[in-house]
Write a protein that holds these residues in place. Sequence first.
Motif, PDB file in Angstrom:
ATOM      1  N   ALA A  14       0.828  -1.215   0.000  1.00  0.00           N
ATOM      2  CA  ALA A  14       0.000   0.000   0.000  1.00  0.00           C
ATOM      3  C   ALA A  14       0.857   1.256   0.000  1.00  0.00           C
ATOM      4  O   ALA A  14       0.475   2.270  -0.577  1.00  0.00           O
ATOM      5  CB  ALA A  14      -0.934  -0.014   1.203  1.00  0.00           C
ATOM      6  N   ARG A  15       2.038   1.200   0.632  1.00  0.00           N
ATOM      7  CA  ARG A  15       2.920   2.364   0.651  1.00  0.00           C
ATOM      8  C   ARG A  15       3.368   2.727  -0.757  1.00  0.00           C
ATOM      9  O   ARG A  15       3.711   3.870  -1.030  1.00  0.00           O
ATOM     10  CB  ARG A  15       4.143   2.119   1.539  1.00  0.00           C
ATOM     11  N   PHE A  16       3.367   1.754  -1.654  1.00  0.00           N
ATOM     12  CA  PHE A  16       3.741   2.005  -3.049  1.00  0.00           C
ATOM     13  C   PHE A  16       2.521   2.160  -3.949  1.00  0.00           C
ATOM     14  O   PHE A  16       2.644   2.232  -5.165  1.00  0.00           O
ATOM     15  CB  PHE A  16       4.629   0.869  -3.570  1.00  0.00           C
ATOM     16  N   GLY A  17       1.337   2.180  -3.355  1.00  0.00           N
ATOM     17  CA  GLY A  17       0.109   2.344  -4.122  1.00  0.00           C
ATOM     18  C   GLY A  17      -0.384   1.060  -4.767  1.00  0.00           C
ATOM     19  O   GLY A  17      -1.240   1.085  -5.639  1.00  0.00           O
ATOM     20  N   TRP A  18       0.154  -0.070  -4.336  1.00  0.00           N
ATOM     21  CA  TRP A  18      -0.275  -1.353  -4.882  1.00  0.00           C
ATOM     22  C   TRP A  18      -1.351  -1.952  -4.007  1.00  0.00           C
ATOM     23  O   TRP A  18      -1.399  -1.744  -2.814  1.00  0.00           O
ATOM     24  CB  TRP A  18       0.890  -2.333  -4.948  1.00  0.00           C
ATOM     25  N   ARG A  19      -2.213  -2.720  -4.612  1.00  0.00           N
ATOM     26  CA  ARG A  19      -3.235  -3.446  -3.863  1.00  0.00           C
ATOM     27  C   ARG A  19      -3.138  -4.906  -4.246  1.00  0.00           C
ATOM     28  O   ARG A  19      -2.912  -5.248  -5.403  1.00  0.00           O
ATOM     29  CB  ARG A  19      -4.641  -2.927  -4.182  1.00  0.00           C
ATOM     30  N   ARG A  20      -3.342  -5.743  -3.275  1.00  0.00           N
ATOM     31  CA  ARG A  20      -3.241  -7.192  -3.458  1.00  0.00           C
ATOM     32  C   ARG A  20      -4.623  -7.744  -3.790  1.00  0.00           C
ATOM     33  O   ARG A  20      -5.618  -7.322  -3.210  1.00  0.00           O
ATOM     34  CB  ARG A  20      -2.714  -7.776  -2.151  1.00  0.00           C
ATOM     35  N   ALA A  21      -4.680  -8.690  -4.693  1.00  0.00           N
ATOM     36  CA  ALA A  21      -5.929  -9.388  -5.010  1.00  0.00           C
ATOM     37  C   ALA A  21      -5.887 -10.775  -4.380  1.00  0.00           C
ATOM     38  O   ALA A  21      -4.845 -11.424  -4.360  1.00  0.00           O
ATOM     39  CB  ALA A  21      -6.103  -9.508  -6.521  1.00  0.00           C
ATOM     40  N   TYR A  22      -6.996 -11.194  -3.848  1.00  0.00           N
ATOM     41  CA  TYR A  22      -7.097 -12.496  -3.194  1.00  0.00           C
ATOM     42  C   TYR A  22      -7.905 -13.422  -4.099  1.00  0.00           C
ATOM     43  O   TYR A  22      -8.949 -13.022  -4.611  1.00  0.00           O
ATOM     44  CB  TYR A  22      -7.768 -12.353  -1.828  1.00  0.00           C
ATOM     45  N   ASP A  23      -7.456 -14.653  -4.252  1.00  0.00           N
ATOM     46  CA  ASP A  23      -8.116 -15.535  -5.212  1.00  0.00           C
ATOM     47  C   ASP A  23      -8.954 -16.630  -4.574  1.00  0.00           C
ATOM     48  O   ASP A  23      -9.494 -17.479  -5.270  1.00  0.00           O
ATOM     49  CB  ASP A  23      -7.104 -16.136  -6.197  1.00  0.00           C
ATOM     50  N   THR A  24      -9.091 -16.630  -3.246  1.00  0.00           N
ATOM     51  CA  THR A  24      -9.975 -17.601  -2.605  1.00  0.00           C
ATOM     52  C   THR A  24     -10.911 -16.881  -1.642  1.00  0.00           C
ATOM     53  O   THR A  24     -10.549 -15.848  -1.072  1.00  0.00           O
ATOM     54  CB  THR A  24      -9.195 -18.679  -1.808  1.00  0.00           C
ATOM     55  N   THR A  25     -12.086 -17.444  -1.459  1.00  0.00           N
ATOM     56  CA  THR A  25     -13.027 -16.841  -0.515  1.00  0.00           C
ATOM     57  C   THR A  25     -12.502 -16.950   0.913  1.00  0.00           C
ATOM     58  O   THR A  25     -12.812 -16.087   1.742  1.00  0.00           O
ATOM     59  CB  THR A  25     -14.424 -17.499  -0.615  1.00  0.00           C
ATOM     60  N   THR A  26     -11.701 -17.957   1.195  1.00  0.00           N
ATOM     61  CA  THR A  26     -11.108 -18.093   2.530  1.00  0.00           C
ATOM     62  C   THR A  26     -10.220 -16.898   2.834  1.00  0.00           C
ATOM     63  O   THR A  26     -10.288 -16.313   3.920  1.00  0.00           O
ATOM     64  CB  THR A  26     -10.308 -19.402   2.640  1.00  0.00           C
ATOM     65  N   GLN A  27      -9.388 -16.510   1.878  1.00  0.00           N
ATOM     66  CA  GLN A  27      -8.517 -15.354   2.066  1.00  0.00           C
ATOM     67  C   GLN A  27      -9.335 -14.074   2.212  1.00  0.00           C
ATOM     68  O   GLN A  27      -9.051 -13.234   3.078  1.00  0.00           O
ATOM     69  CB  GLN A  27      -7.552 -15.207   0.889  1.00  0.00           C
ATOM     70  N   VAL A  28     -10.345 -13.915   1.363  1.00  0.00           N
ATOM     71  CA  VAL A  28     -11.195 -12.723   1.421  1.00  0.00           C
ATOM     72  C   VAL A  28     -11.935 -12.674   2.752  1.00  0.00           C
ATOM     73  O   VAL A  28     -11.985 -11.622   3.410  1.00  0.00           O
ATOM     74  CB  VAL A  28     -12.179 -12.685   0.236  1.00  0.00           C
ATOM     75  N   ASP A  29     -12.504 -13.802   3.182  1.00  0.00           N
ATOM     76  CA  ASP A  29     -13.224 -13.833   4.456  1.00  0.00           C
ATOM     77  C   ASP A  29     -12.305 -13.492   5.623  1.00  0.00           C
ATOM     78  O   ASP A  29     -12.706 -12.774   6.547  1.00  0.00           O
ATOM     79  CB  ASP A  29     -13.895 -15.190   4.674  1.00  0.00           C
ATOM     80  N   ALA A  30     -11.067 -13.984   5.585  1.00  0.00           N
ATOM     81  CA  ALA A  30     -10.107 -13.671   6.651  1.00  0.00           C
ATOM     82  C   ALA A  30      -9.803 -12.171   6.669  1.00  0.00           C
ATOM     83  O   ALA A  30      -9.745 -11.550   7.734  1.00  0.00           O
ATOM     84  CB  ALA A  30      -8.828 -14.478   6.467  1.00  0.00           C
ATOM     85  N   LEU A  31      -9.636 -11.579   5.498  1.00  0.00           N
ATOM     86  CA  LEU A  31      -9.369 -10.148   5.422  1.00  0.00           C
ATOM     87  C   LEU A  31     -10.568  -9.339   5.901  1.00  0.00           C
ATOM     88  O   LEU A  31     -10.419  -8.379   6.658  1.00  0.00           O
ATOM     89  CB  LEU A  31      -8.996  -9.739   3.998  1.00  0.00           C
ATOM     90  N   LEU A  32     -11.762  -9.725   5.489  1.00  0.00           N
ATOM     91  CA  LEU A  32     -12.972  -9.026   5.925  1.00  0.00           C
ATOM     92  C   LEU A  32     -13.135  -9.109   7.444  1.00  0.00           C
ATOM     93  O   LEU A  32     -13.494  -8.126   8.101  1.00  0.00           O
ATOM     94  CB  LEU A  32     -14.206  -9.587   5.219  1.00  0.00           C
ATOM     95  N   THR A  33     -12.855 -10.275   8.004  1.00  0.00           N
ATOM     96  CA  THR A  33     -12.920 -10.452   9.456  1.00  0.00           C
ATOM     97  C   THR A  33     -11.908  -9.557  10.145  1.00  0.00           C
ATOM     98  O   THR A  33     -12.231  -8.880  11.134  1.00  0.00           O
ATOM     99  CB  THR A  33     -12.678 -11.925   9.831  1.00  0.00           C
ATOM    100  N   GLU A  34     -10.695  -9.510   9.625  1.00  0.00           N
ATOM    101  CA  GLU A  34      -9.661  -8.659  10.203  1.00  0.00           C
ATOM    102  C   GLU A  34     -10.061  -7.183  10.139  1.00  0.00           C
ATOM    103  O   GLU A  34      -9.895  -6.438  11.109  1.00  0.00           O
ATOM    104  CB  GLU A  34      -8.335  -8.873   9.481  1.00  0.00           C
ATOM    105  N   GLN A  35     -10.607  -6.757   9.004  1.00  0.00           N
ATOM    106  CA  GLN A  35     -11.062  -5.371   8.878  1.00  0.00           C
ATOM    107  C   GLN A  35     -12.139  -5.059   9.908  1.00  0.00           C
ATOM    108  O   GLN A  35     -12.110  -4.005  10.550  1.00  0.00           O
ATOM    109  CB  GLN A  35     -11.611  -5.108   7.473  1.00  0.00           C
ATOM    110  N   SER A  36     -13.098  -5.956  10.058  1.00  0.00           N
ATOM    111  CA  SER A  36     -14.188  -5.741  11.012  1.00  0.00           C
ATOM    112  C   SER A  36     -13.668  -5.693  12.444  1.00  0.00           C
ATOM    113  O   SER A  36     -14.049  -4.820  13.225  1.00  0.00           O
ATOM    114  CB  SER A  36     -15.235  -6.850  10.893  1.00  0.00           C
ATOM    115  N   GLU A  37     -12.786  -6.628  12.798  1.00  0.00           N
ATOM    116  CA  GLU A  37     -12.238  -6.648  14.151  1.00  0.00           C
ATOM    117  C   GLU A  37     -11.476  -5.365  14.454  1.00  0.00           C
ATOM    118  O   GLU A  37     -11.620  -4.793  15.542  1.00  0.00           O
ATOM    119  CB  GLU A  37     -11.339  -7.867  14.335  1.00  0.00           C
TER     120      GLU A  37
END
Length: 128
Positions: A14-37
């Motif tokens: 993010a410091r370089f303006g890049w964003r990571r794409a996640y290719d599994t729902t498990t990864q996305v769900d983990a990120l969403l949970t982390e954001q919410s927490e």
Amino acid sequence: MPLTRHSLIDAAAARFGWRRAYDTTTQVDALLTEQSETAYREAADHATLATAKNTTILAVQPGVLDVRGRLLADVLYLEGVLAGARTHGLASELIQRLEDAVTHGHELTVLLADTVRATTAAHTNSGT
């Protein structure tokens, strides 16, 4: 890869303006949970500060204006994402969800603008 390692990689990218794409729902769900927490953990601090700070009608106004400005910028960004998704013929379900998010975002910016207007109207009517 552990979530904390992902967070470090994501923060560095993010410091370089890049964003990571996640290719599994498990990864996305983990990120969403982390954001919410994270958000809910910080919400307690926000509530304490807001309670102490927002003691008058006009004291509420700057915070609401800030939120509306950030939200509007994000909604306009999403409109660009939507335009790109349409241009490249991406999945119709994705396009529909982006359309819904953009519409809802614009509705929320209108509600926040009305809230800001209400602060001045209430201030004028109450004389405080």
